[in-house]
Design a protein around this motif. Structure first.
Motif, PDB file in Angstrom:
ATOM      1  N   VAL A 137       0.840  -1.195   0.000  1.00 27.46           N
ATOM      2  CA  VAL A 137       0.000   0.000   0.000  1.00 27.46           C
ATOM      3  C   VAL A 137       0.879   1.249   0.000  1.00 27.46           C
ATOM      4  CG1 VAL A 137      -1.575   1.326   1.470  1.00 27.46           C
ATOM      5  CG2 VAL A 137      -1.969  -1.111   1.088  1.00 27.46           C
ATOM      6  N   ASP A 138       0.442   2.283  -0.730  1.00 24.91           N
ATOM      7  CA  ASP A 138       1.172   3.551  -0.779  1.00 24.91           C
ATOM      8  C   ASP A 138       0.563   4.601   0.139  1.00 24.91           C
ATOM      9  OD1 ASP A 138       3.077   2.907  -3.008  1.00 24.91           O
ATOM     10  OD2 ASP A 138       1.189   2.618  -4.075  1.00 24.91           O
ATOM     11  N   LEU A 139      -0.759   4.623   0.219  1.00 23.42           N
ATOM     12  CA  LEU A 139      -1.480   5.597   1.023  1.00 23.42           C
ATOM     13  C   LEU A 139      -2.617   4.883   1.744  1.00 23.42           C
ATOM     14  CD1 LEU A 139      -1.837   8.386  -1.704  1.00 23.42           C
ATOM     15  CD2 LEU A 139      -0.408   8.568   0.337  1.00 23.42           C
ATOM     16  N   ALA A 140      -2.991   5.395   2.910  1.00 27.51           N
ATOM     17  CA  ALA A 140      -4.096   4.791   3.653  1.00 27.51           C
ATOM     18  C   ALA A 140      -4.980   5.892   4.219  1.00 27.51           C
ATOM     19  CB  ALA A 140      -3.569   3.908   4.781  1.00 27.51           C
ATOM     20  N   LEU A 141      -6.269   5.811   3.914  1.00 21.45           N
ATOM     21  CA  LEU A 141      -7.250   6.744   4.472  1.00 21.45           C
ATOM     22  C   LEU A 141      -7.895   6.059   5.664  1.00 21.45           C
ATOM     23  CD1 LEU A 141      -8.739   9.448   4.236  1.00 21.45           C
ATOM     24  CD2 LEU A 141     -10.406   8.313   2.752  1.00 21.45           C
ATOM     25  N   ARG A 142      -7.673   6.610   6.846  1.00 20.54           N
ATOM     26  CA  ARG A 142      -8.108   5.973   8.076  1.00 20.54           C
ATOM     27  C   ARG A 142      -8.719   6.988   9.043  1.00 20.54           C
ATOM     28  NH1 ARG A 142      -7.057   2.040   5.470  1.00 20.54           N
ATOM     29  NH2 ARG A 142      -5.852   0.204   6.108  1.00 20.54           N
ATOM     30  N   GLU A 156      -4.595  15.481   7.991  1.00 18.77           N
ATOM     31  CA  GLU A 156      -6.022  15.426   8.299  1.00 18.77           C
ATOM     32  C   GLU A 156      -6.840  15.796   7.060  1.00 18.77           C
ATOM     33  OE1 GLU A 156      -7.339  17.187  12.002  1.00 18.77           O
ATOM     34  OE2 GLU A 156      -9.193  17.866  11.029  1.00 18.77           O
ATOM     35  N   VAL A 157      -7.750  14.898   6.697  1.00 20.52           N
ATOM     36  CA  VAL A 157      -8.608  15.114   5.532  1.00 20.52           C
ATOM     37  C   VAL A 157      -9.920  15.777   5.936  1.00 20.52           C
ATOM     38  CG1 VAL A 157      -9.918  13.934   3.716  1.00 20.52           C
ATOM     39  CG2 VAL A 157      -7.578  13.215   4.240  1.00 20.52           C
ATOM     40  N   ALA A 158     -10.517  15.307   7.015  1.00 19.78           N
ATOM     41  CA  ALA A 158     -11.795  15.876   7.457  1.00 19.78           C
ATOM     42  C   ALA A 158     -12.083  15.420   8.873  1.00 19.78           C
ATOM     43  CB  ALA A 158     -12.937  15.444   6.536  1.00 19.78           C
ATOM     44  N   GLU A 159     -12.747  16.274   9.630  1.00 24.28           N
ATOM     45  CA  GLU A 159     -13.227  15.867  10.941  1.00 24.28           C
ATOM     46  C   GLU A 159     -14.410  14.918  10.779  1.00 24.28           C
ATOM     47  OE1 GLU A 159     -12.428  19.298  14.151  1.00 24.28           O
ATOM     48  OE2 GLU A 159     -13.876  19.848  12.600  1.00 24.28           O
ATOM     49  N   GLU A 160     -14.577  14.060  11.767  1.00 24.80           N
ATOM     50  CA  GLU A 160     -15.698  13.128  11.743  1.00 24.80           C
ATOM     51  C   GLU A 160     -16.931  13.779  12.363  1.00 24.80           C
ATOM     52  OE1 GLU A 160     -17.147  10.829  10.368  1.00 24.80           O
ATOM     53  OE2 GLU A 160     -16.634   8.888  11.284  1.00 24.80           O
ATOM     54  N   SER A 251     -13.002  12.769  16.563  1.00 24.45           N
ATOM     55  CA  SER A 251     -12.046  12.044  15.732  1.00 24.45           C
ATOM     56  C   SER A 251     -11.995  12.681  14.349  1.00 24.45           C
ATOM     57  CB  SER A 251     -12.436  10.563  15.626  1.00 24.45           C
ATOM     58  OG  SER A 251     -13.661  10.410  14.927  1.00 24.45           O
ATOM     59  N   CYS A 252     -11.140  12.151  13.496  1.00 31.40           N
ATOM     60  CA  CYS A 252     -11.036  12.682  12.133  1.00 31.40           C
ATOM     61  C   CYS A 252     -10.571  11.579  11.203  1.00 31.40           C
ATOM     62  CB  CYS A 252     -10.064  13.864  12.084  1.00 31.40           C
ATOM     63  SG  CYS A 252      -8.322  13.382  12.254  1.00 31.40           S
ATOM     64  N   TYR A 253     -10.667  11.839   9.914  1.00 31.95           N
ATOM     65  CA  TYR A 253     -10.092  10.969   8.902  1.00 31.95           C
ATOM     66  C   TYR A 253      -8.765  11.580   8.467  1.00 31.95           C
ATOM     67  CZ  TYR A 253     -14.506   8.533   8.708  1.00 31.95           C
ATOM     68  OH  TYR A 253     -15.617   7.805   9.055  1.00 31.95           O
ATOM     69  N   GLN A 254      -7.754  10.738   8.368  1.00 29.99           N
ATOM     70  CA  GLN A 254      -6.448  11.238   7.971  1.00 29.99           C
ATOM     71  C   GLN A 254      -5.850  10.336   6.899  1.00 29.99           C
ATOM     72  OE1 GLN A 254      -4.136  11.316  11.565  1.00 29.99           O
ATOM     73  NE2 GLN A 254      -4.288   9.117  11.915  1.00 29.99           N
ATOM     74  N   LEU A 255      -5.023  10.957   6.069  1.00 34.25           N
ATOM     75  CA  LEU A 255      -4.328  10.226   5.018  1.00 34.25           C
ATOM     76  C   LEU A 255      -2.916   9.936   5.504  1.00 34.25           C
ATOM     77  CD1 LEU A 255      -4.652   9.146   2.111  1.00 34.25           C
ATOM     78  CD2 LEU A 255      -3.609  11.281   1.324  1.00 34.25           C
ATOM     79  N   LEU A 256      -2.536   8.666   5.492  1.00 33.48           N
ATOM     80  CA  LEU A 256      -1.230   8.231   5.978  1.00 33.48           C
ATOM     81  C   LEU A 256      -0.339   7.846   4.809  1.00 33.48           C
ATOM     82  CD1 LEU A 256      -2.414   5.907   8.897  1.00 33.48           C
ATOM     83  CD2 LEU A 256      -1.856   8.343   8.998  1.00 33.48           C
ATOM     84  N   SER A 257       0.938   8.169   4.941  1.00 29.81           N
ATOM     85  CA  SER A 257       1.907   7.845   3.900  1.00 29.81           C
ATOM     86  C   SER A 257       3.268   7.579   4.539  1.00 29.81           C
ATOM     87  CB  SER A 257       2.027   9.001   2.897  1.00 29.81           C
ATOM     88  OG  SER A 257       3.101   8.780   1.993  1.00 29.81           O
ATOM     89  N   PRO A 258       4.008   6.595   4.045  1.00 28.68           N
ATOM     90  CA  PRO A 258       5.368   6.382   4.546  1.00 28.68           C
ATOM     91  C   PRO A 258       6.371   7.359   3.925  1.00 28.68           C
ATOM     92  CG  PRO A 258       4.852   4.748   2.884  1.00 28.68           C
ATOM     93  CD  PRO A 258       3.598   5.552   3.077  1.00 28.68           C
ATOM     94  N   VAL A 259       5.910   8.076   2.910  1.00 35.56           N
ATOM     95  CA  VAL A 259       6.749   9.058   2.201  1.00 35.56           C
ATOM     96  C   VAL A 259       6.133  10.436   2.382  1.00 35.56           C
ATOM     97  CG1 VAL A 259       7.622   9.765  -0.067  1.00 35.56           C
ATOM     98  CG2 VAL A 259       7.438   7.326   0.504  1.00 35.56           C
TER      99      VAL A 259
END
Length: 312
Positions: A137-142, A156-160, A251-259
């Motif tokens: 996986v390259d990116l994860a929306l969690r 952070e993409v958006a608040e829940e 809580s919120c939704y966030q985009l995770l990346s190792p880069v």
């Protein structure tokens, strides 16, 4: 060697020390994982887990097989990375929580393809922590309901925003069933706390996944707690109602990346597009949102989850 098919079920259960958490990761039922592991044990002629009061523990044979399975998966992961490296430019793999993927992201993906034809995006449905090195996986929306290590970059993409939803025209009161999901068992309690107190509903009904409770609510089977993002389209066309509005649950939704996002134009494009789409969905019908004057930031707020913060 037909038993090899059961290794991925065994590895997940051994890693989590839980059939239930393995089932959640693999998007299967607890019974399906249990059957696969039982078949593997029968094929090998040994017991791999001790089962005690709903808890499972690896036997000596289980430890041996788990070590071999882990090593094999690491080798396969490294080989996959080498193969993918020769095929540049390759697609970006975005892992997304299943309900958000099905109910919000997938209907909007054609807009991403239209605005970014240079980026090929492959979607993978999964939830919880992600092992970027092993999963491909390259990116994860969690949702930020687990610890994110400092080695990852988080945006952070958006608040829940959550609220009670039901079929349009249905009542949402003491006579309505309260629909629960095992993937978010505390959803009603979190909503009641954020909304300022519990309200009376009827009998409780449980479903395996979040999206099933929303589907049941839309069918008139009761009231469910839903993320505003998950029901944005149904709210817009009147299929679902949120008679009590929505509140931030901390809580919120966030985009995770190792880069780092600033080091990869394609990752930045996905990040910026997700933020734009999320804000458009949350702001599409302000009258549906029971706004509070300040964001609710609980102990699980984005700023307290670890990880490197990019942007917001």
């Amino acid at each position: 060697m037909h038993w090899l098919g059961g290794i991925r079920f065994f590895e997940a259960a051994a890693r989590h020390q839980s059939f239930m958490r393995a089932a959640d990761e693999l998007h299967l039922t607890h019974g399906a994982v249990s059957r696969q592991i039982r078949q593997l044990e029968e094929a090998l002629g040994v017991t791999l887990f001790e089962r005690r009061n709903r808890a499972v523990f690896l036997t000596e044979a289980g430890h041996i097989l788990h070590a071999a399975a882990t090593q094999s998966l690491d080798v396969l992961g490294a080989a996959a990375q080498r193969i993918r490296a020769h095929g540049q430019p390759r697609a970006l793999v975005l892992s997304c929580e299943p309900t958000i993927a099905m109910r919000w992201l997938i209907p909007r993906l054609p807009r991403f393809t239209e605005s970014h034809p240079e980026v090929t995006l492959h979607l993978m449905a999964a939830g919880g922590p992600v092992d970027f090195a092993r999963s491909g996986v390259d990116l994860a929306l969690r949702r930020n309901d687990f610890h994110v290590g400092p080695e990852l970059h988080a945006h952070e993409v958006a608040e829940e925003w959550v609220g009670v939803v039901c079929r349009a025209g249905a009542s949402a009161g003491a006579s309505s069933h309260r629909l629960h999901t095992r993937s978010r068992p505390d959803a009603w309690q979190r909503w009641a706390k954020a909304a300022g107190g519990a309200q009376r509903f009827g009998a409780d009904a449980w479903y395996e996944h979040f999206y099933l409770t929303i589907q049941a609510a839309a069918a008139g089977l009761g009231c469910a707690i839903a993320s505003r993002l998950m029901v944005a389209d149904e709210l817009a066309d009147g299929r679902i109602a949120a008679p009590r509005g929505f509140v931030r649950d901390g809580s919120c939704y966030q985009l995770l990346s190792p880069v780092a996002f600033e080091h990869d134009a394609r990752r930045r494009a996905v990040r910026d597009w997700l933020c734009q789409e999320a804000q458009a969905s949350l702001g599409a019908d302000p009258a549906q949102v029971a706004a509070s004057p300040h964001p609710v930031r609980g102990a699980k707020g984005a700023a307290k989850r670890g990880g490197r913060k990019d942007g917001k």
